[in-house]
Motif scaffolding. Structure first.
Motif, PDB file in Angstrom:
ATOM      1  N   ALA A 172       0.891  -1.226   0.085  1.00  0.00           N
ATOM      2  CA  ALA A 172       0.090   0.072   0.241  1.00  0.00           C
ATOM      3  C   ALA A 172       0.868   1.349   0.107  1.00  0.00           C
ATOM      4  O   ALA A 172       0.450   2.348  -0.517  1.00  0.00           O
ATOM      5  CB  ALA A 172      -0.933   0.058   1.277  1.00  0.00           C
ATOM      6  N   HIS A 174       1.566   1.964  -3.750  1.00  0.00           N
ATOM      7  CA  HIS A 174       0.366   2.206  -4.581  1.00  0.00           C
ATOM      8  C   HIS A 174      -0.072   3.717  -4.088  1.00  0.00           C
ATOM      9  O   HIS A 174      -0.454   4.488  -4.873  1.00  0.00           O
ATOM     10  CB  HIS A 174      -0.771   1.238  -4.165  1.00  0.00           C
ATOM     11  N   ALA A 175      -0.209   4.027  -2.802  1.00  0.00           N
ATOM     12  CA  ALA A 175      -0.998   5.357  -2.517  1.00  0.00           C
ATOM     13  C   ALA A 175      -0.497   6.483  -2.931  1.00  0.00           C
ATOM     14  O   ALA A 175      -1.255   7.404  -3.366  1.00  0.00           O
ATOM     15  CB  ALA A 175      -1.297   5.153  -0.828  1.00  0.00           C
ATOM     16  N   TRP A 177      -1.403   7.409  -6.631  1.00  0.00           N
ATOM     17  CA  TRP A 177      -2.610   6.640  -6.994  1.00  0.00           C
ATOM     18  C   TRP A 177      -3.337   7.559  -7.843  1.00  0.00           C
ATOM     19  O   TRP A 177      -3.631   9.036  -7.690  1.00  0.00           O
ATOM     20  CB  TRP A 177      -3.595   6.445  -5.638  1.00  0.00           C
ATOM     21  N   THR A 233      -2.050   2.895 -10.642  1.00  0.00           N
ATOM     22  CA  THR A 233      -0.872   3.488  -9.993  1.00  0.00           C
ATOM     23  C   THR A 233       0.410   2.681 -10.424  1.00  0.00           C
ATOM     24  O   THR A 233       0.431   1.808 -11.551  1.00  0.00           O
ATOM     25  CB  THR A 233      -0.952   3.038  -8.395  1.00  0.00           C
ATOM     26  N   TYR A 291      -4.622  -3.603   4.002  1.00  0.00           N
ATOM     27  CA  TYR A 291      -4.098  -3.141   2.875  1.00  0.00           C
ATOM     28  C   TYR A 291      -5.091  -1.824   2.589  1.00  0.00           C
ATOM     29  O   TYR A 291      -4.522  -0.613   2.248  1.00  0.00           O
ATOM     30  CB  TYR A 291      -4.498  -3.849   1.697  1.00  0.00           C
ATOM     31  N   HIS A 292      -6.290  -1.810   2.646  1.00  0.00           N
ATOM     32  CA  HIS A 292      -7.265  -0.748   2.253  1.00  0.00           C
ATOM     33  C   HIS A 292      -7.243   0.541   3.245  1.00  0.00           C
ATOM     34  O   HIS A 292      -7.349   1.545   3.292  1.00  0.00           O
ATOM     35  CB  HIS A 292      -8.732  -1.374   2.322  1.00  0.00           C
ATOM     36  N   LEU A 347      -3.993   2.530   2.680  1.00  0.00           N
ATOM     37  CA  LEU A 347      -4.162   3.294   1.554  1.00  0.00           C
ATOM     38  C   LEU A 347      -4.947   4.535   2.047  1.00  0.00           C
ATOM     39  O   LEU A 347      -4.593   5.609   1.812  1.00  0.00           O
ATOM     40  CB  LEU A 347      -5.107   2.621   0.344  1.00  0.00           C
ATOM     41  N   VAL A 376      -5.494   8.072   0.013  1.00  0.00           N
ATOM     42  CA  VAL A 376      -6.236   7.724  -1.075  1.00  0.00           C
ATOM     43  C   VAL A 376      -7.766   7.993  -0.681  1.00  0.00           C
ATOM     44  O   VAL A 376      -8.161   7.595   0.433  1.00  0.00           O
ATOM     45  CB  VAL A 376      -5.973   6.306  -1.440  1.00  0.00           C
ATOM     46  N   CYS A 433     -12.338  -2.036  -3.262  1.00  0.00           N
ATOM     47  CA  CYS A 433     -11.228  -2.753  -3.098  1.00  0.00           C
ATOM     48  C   CYS A 433     -11.217  -4.239  -3.069  1.00  0.00           C
ATOM     49  O   CYS A 433     -10.456  -5.109  -3.691  1.00  0.00           O
ATOM     50  CB  CYS A 433     -10.815  -2.329  -1.549  1.00  0.00           C
TER      51      CYS A 433
END
Length: 345
Positions: free
Chosen positions: A138, A141-142, A145, A213, A275-276, A279, A284, A292
């Protein structure tokens, strides 16, 4: 600082290293690491003034034909360190020097992560290790994003319809080869799932483009280094498969190939939740957990795709066969458990 690209370990002399590190290097001792199938890697032991005691040197494959074939992968890894690493929060080795030349030539001097322990793709991992890994993912990715600036990086592409069609056309024969060579390590249900993946891949590759991302592309246990004391702090290595795409493809690939099915079933909801949550903590917005989870179900097709092509185009080894078979069996089980074909449409 030197910007000279060197492609042979013999060229990493104290003089060259002194210029590259901008500090005096008095002596260097090199020891090979790994098998050198897609490049060469050495641990360097240095003496000098204000220089690291150890570094890892990554150089291209010795074969010039292999270098040319892998030039895009080499470029991606170098550009990750030079252009993207500072803009994301993922734990990756510190880069001390990076240079990119023509015809697949490059030089990387990276932090030596020893005594960190490499993950084992065949053994799998524990839920605690998986939690550390998905949080680190994460953090990749974040920060970028849906960052439109990424779309302007010509070296960091994502598949278009033509590429998806070509990949789908190659996937079928690759699955045939995989089943012929490793079918005795799979259940019949896995073979059936693999063939269904072929049918779905073209539309899967280009779907859900509204979320994107930076993707590691091969975020799995063999490419993760865990602290040897069992504490959190996993580090992601081997950035040659970096690309743009749906974030959950990395997540689903990792969980689908790393956890034995029974463990995954018991812990995946908690891990996707973690994970979410990470983010959201990283900024995010307007991305609900339900989305998600749905992306996670969708993304699990990444596992068979990477494993089948890795086996088809890599150098066969006994461990490699067992590894790819384990990855396919675990991810095919996840596809069935999560009804992934049902969310592709």
């Amino acid at each position: 600082m030197s910007n000279t690209v060197v492609s042979d370990i013999a060229e990493l002399t104290p003089e060259w290293l002194s210029a590259a590190l901008d500090a005096p290097v008095h002596s260097v001792r090199a020891e090979p690491i790994g098998t050198g199938q897609v490049g060469t890697c050495h641990r360097l032991e240095l003496t000098g003034d204000g220089v690291p005691e150890r570094l890892v040197a990554k150089l291209p494959a010795a074969d010039t034909g292999m270098r040319a074939m892998l030039a895009g992968a080499y470029r991606g890894e170098v550009r990750f360190y030079t252009d993207l690493a500072a803009t994301v929060a993922v734990r990756a080795p510190r880069c001390h020097f990076a240079a990119l030349g023509d015809d697949g030539n490059f030089t990387l001097l990276l932090e030596d992560l020893a005594p960190a322990r490499q993950g084992d793709q065949i053994r799998g991992c524990t839920p605690v290790e998986a939690l550390d890994a998905v949080r680190n993912l994460a953090d990749l990715h974040a920060p970028r994003w849906n960052d439109a600036d990424l779309l302007g990086l010509e070296w960091l592409g994502r598949p278009d319809e033509a590429q998806a069609r070509m990949l789908s056309e190659l996937y079928g024969p690759a699955v045939d080869t995989f089943v012929a060579d490793l079918g005795d390590l799979l259940d019949d249900s896995d073979t059936d799932t693999l063939r269904s993946c072929v049918d779905a891949t073209e539309r899967w590759m280009t779907a859900r483009s509204e979320r994107f991302t930076v993707l590691h592309g091969d975020y799995r246990l063999d490419n993760l280094m865990f602290p040897d004391d069992g504490a959190p702090g996993v580090t992601a290595v081997d950035w040659q498969t970096i690309t743009l795409g749906l974030p959950a493809r990395d997540l689903a690939y990792f969980l689908g190939t790393s956890l034995p099915p029974a463990l995954r079933r018991d812990h995946e909801h908690h891990l996707v939740t973690a994970y979410h949550r990470r983010l959201v903590e990283q900024g995010v917005e307007r991305f609900a957990f339900a989305e998600c989870w749905d992306d996670y179900r969708f993304g699990v097709l990444q596992g068979p795709l990477i494993a089948v092509f890795g086996c088809a185009f890599g150098t066969r080894t006994e461990r490699g066969d067992r590894m790819f078979a384990a990855m396919v069996a675990r991810s095919c089980a996840a596809i069935r458990d999560l009804d992934s074909f049902g969310v592709i449409g």
